[in-house]
Design a protein around this motif. Sequence first.
Motif, PDB file in Angstrom:
ATOM      1  N   UNK A  20       4.030  24.008  14.392  1.00 64.13           N
ATOM      2  CA  UNK A  20       3.550  25.295  13.875  1.00 64.13           C
ATOM      3  C   UNK A  20       3.609  25.304  12.347  1.00 64.13           C
ATOM      4  N   UNK A  21       4.697  24.777  11.791  1.00 65.81           N
ATOM      5  CA  UNK A  21       4.825  24.700  10.325  1.00 65.81           C
ATOM      6  C   UNK A  21       3.699  23.870   9.722  1.00 65.81           C
ATOM      7  N   UNK A  22       3.364  22.752  10.365  1.00 68.86           N
ATOM      8  CA  UNK A  22       2.275  21.882   9.877  1.00 68.86           C
ATOM      9  C   UNK A  22       0.937  22.604   9.898  1.00 68.86           C
ATOM     10  N   UNK A  23       0.692  23.355  10.968  1.00 66.93           N
ATOM     11  CA  UNK A  23      -0.563  24.123  11.080  1.00 66.93           C
ATOM     12  C   UNK A  23      -0.629  25.159   9.953  1.00 66.93           C
ATOM     13  N   UNK A  24       0.495  25.823   9.694  1.00 68.04           N
ATOM     14  CA  UNK A  24       0.547  26.834   8.627  1.00 68.04           C
ATOM     15  C   UNK A  24       0.331  26.209   7.250  1.00 68.04           C
ATOM     16  N   UNK A  25       0.864  25.007   7.049  1.00 69.91           N
ATOM     17  CA  UNK A  25       0.698  24.315   5.762  1.00 69.91           C
ATOM     18  C   UNK A  25      -0.746  23.845   5.582  1.00 69.91           C
ATOM     19  N   UNK A  26      -1.282  23.198   6.624  1.00 64.17           N
ATOM     20  CA  UNK A  26      -2.626  22.603   6.508  1.00 64.17           C
ATOM     21  C   UNK A  26      -3.735  23.644   6.501  1.00 64.17           C
ATOM     22  N   UNK A  27      -3.613  24.664   7.333  1.00 63.84           N
ATOM     23  CA  UNK A  27      -4.719  25.625   7.498  1.00 63.84           C
ATOM     24  C   UNK A  27      -4.589  26.881   6.643  1.00 63.84           C
ATOM     25  N   UNK A  28      -3.365  27.208   6.222  1.00 64.01           N
ATOM     26  CA  UNK A  28      -3.170  28.481   5.518  1.00 64.01           C
ATOM     27  C   UNK A  28      -2.436  28.330   4.182  1.00 64.01           C
ATOM     28  N   UNK A 183      -5.058  23.554  20.328  1.00 62.72           N
ATOM     29  CA  UNK A 183      -6.110  24.516  19.951  1.00 62.72           C
ATOM     30  C   UNK A 183      -5.712  25.932  20.341  1.00 62.72           C
ATOM     31  N   UNK A 184      -5.117  26.053  21.509  1.00 55.02           N
ATOM     32  CA  UNK A 184      -4.650  27.373  21.959  1.00 55.02           C
ATOM     33  C   UNK A 184      -3.524  27.866  21.044  1.00 55.02           C
ATOM     34  N   UNK A 185      -2.646  26.935  20.656  1.00 55.93           N
ATOM     35  CA  UNK A 185      -1.545  27.276  19.752  1.00 55.93           C
ATOM     36  C   UNK A 185      -2.101  27.779  18.413  1.00 55.93           C
ATOM     37  N   UNK A 186      -3.130  27.114  17.911  1.00 54.87           N
ATOM     38  CA  UNK A 186      -3.743  27.517  16.632  1.00 54.87           C
ATOM     39  C   UNK A 186      -4.300  28.932  16.706  1.00 54.87           C
ATOM     40  N   UNK A 187      -4.919  29.280  17.829  1.00 51.13           N
ATOM     41  CA  UNK A 187      -5.502  30.628  17.929  1.00 51.13           C
ATOM     42  C   UNK A 187      -4.406  31.692  18.038  1.00 51.13           C
ATOM     43  N   UNK A 188      -3.289  31.352  18.701  1.00 47.77           N
ATOM     44  CA  UNK A 188      -2.148  32.281  18.792  1.00 47.77           C
ATOM     45  C   UNK A 188      -1.550  32.494  17.393  1.00 47.77           C
ATOM     46  N   UNK A 189      -1.422  31.408  16.635  1.00 46.61           N
ATOM     47  CA  UNK A 189      -0.869  31.494  15.275  1.00 46.61           C
ATOM     48  C   UNK A 189      -1.745  32.392  14.402  1.00 46.61           C
ATOM     49  N   UNK A 190      -3.056  32.188  14.469  1.00 44.21           N
ATOM     50  CA  UNK A 190      -3.981  32.987  13.655  1.00 44.21           C
ATOM     51  C   UNK A 190      -3.841  34.474  13.980  1.00 44.21           C
ATOM     52  N   UNK A 191      -3.785  34.764  15.272  1.00 45.09           N
ATOM     53  CA  UNK A 191      -3.661  36.155  15.740  1.00 45.09           C
ATOM     54  C   UNK A 191      -2.373  36.790  15.177  1.00 45.09           C
ATOM     55  N   UNK A 192      -1.248  36.088  15.307  1.00 42.61           N
ATOM     56  CA  UNK A 192       0.035  36.641  14.868  1.00 42.61           C
ATOM     57  C   UNK A 192       0.132  36.752  13.346  1.00 42.61           C
ATOM     58  N   UNK A 193      -0.447  35.790  12.628  1.00 44.79           N
ATOM     59  CA  UNK A 193      -0.452  35.873  11.165  1.00 44.79           C
ATOM     60  C   UNK A 193      -1.151  37.147  10.698  1.00 44.79           C
ATOM     61  N   UNK A 194      -2.276  37.439  11.349  1.00 43.79           N
ATOM     62  CA  UNK A 194      -3.031  38.658  10.978  1.00 43.79           C
ATOM     63  C   UNK A 194      -2.225  39.905  11.345  1.00 43.79           C
ATOM     64  N   UNK A 195      -1.701  39.943  12.556  1.00 41.93           N
ATOM     65  CA  UNK A 195      -0.972  41.114  13.020  1.00 41.93           C
ATOM     66  C   UNK A 195       0.288  41.371  12.201  1.00 41.93           C
ATOM     67  N   UNK A 196       0.913  40.288  11.706  1.00 37.50           N
ATOM     68  CA  UNK A 196       2.152  40.435  10.941  1.00 37.50           C
ATOM     69  C   UNK A 196       1.907  40.560   9.435  1.00 37.50           C
ATOM     70  N   UNK A 197       0.626  40.647   9.051  1.00 40.86           N
ATOM     71  CA  UNK A 197       0.279  40.851   7.646  1.00 40.86           C
ATOM     72  C   UNK A 197       0.594  39.675   6.749  1.00 40.86           C
ATOM     73  N   UNK A 198       0.576  38.472   7.331  1.00 44.21           N
ATOM     74  CA  UNK A 198       0.886  37.280   6.558  1.00 44.21           C
ATOM     75  C   UNK A 198      -0.350  36.591   5.984  1.00 44.21           C
ATOM     76  N   UNK A 199      -1.527  36.980   6.489  1.00 42.09           N
ATOM     77  CA  UNK A 199      -2.771  36.467   5.886  1.00 42.09           C
ATOM     78  C   UNK A 199      -3.735  37.647   5.729  1.00 42.09           C
TER      79      UNK A 199
END
Length: 199
Positions: A20-28, A183-199
């Motif tokens: 999850x940390x890697x996805x956050x670093x690479x994509x966000x 891929x499913x993990x990435x979509x869950x991360x995106x959803x939560x980042x938005x909901x938690x006001x992190x992106x």
Amino acid sequence: MRQNKVLGITGKMGSGKSTISSILAQNYGFKVIDVDKEYHILLEENEELKKKLTDVFGKEILVSGRIDRNRLRTLVTADRSRFEILNKITHAFIFERVSYLVLEVLKGCHTVIDAALLFEIGLHKLCSVVWFVEAEEDVLVERIIKRNGWSEKEIKSFLERQKILESYKNLANRVIVNNFDIEELKSVIRKYLKEDGLI
């Protein structure tokens, strides 16, 4: 002490915190503080910590004058009270180092603190949001064998000690069950980042 846009990620070993940390670093563009790595740096470089650990656990934890993590782990795995003493000594050093990184080095950056013992060390105090990551035990064991090469017995003993982490689930803002594909993990991360006001 709370910093804006600091995400704490916690959960048992093998749950997928690093993924999850890697996805956050690479994509966000998040900066990642891997607390395990920071702990290893402290063991290598911090003379005060080295002295405290050798005073308590003896010179047998040293190889060529440096702390050997495997020897230290073997020593504390055999005795729960030793494990608690180790944590008591090391947590203060870890908190000080991570605080410095968050508040000074990465000030103003979107940051992830990746730590199994996030709450025990007190690092949640530095976070604006905390995610707890979990996976089924057979998935955890398989991942750890693949990554660390430990024996199944060693892993089971380690996971048993990490059972306390489950009590912190209720303190987290989110619980992510990471049994699914990337891929499913990435979509869950995106959803939560938005909901938690992190992106």
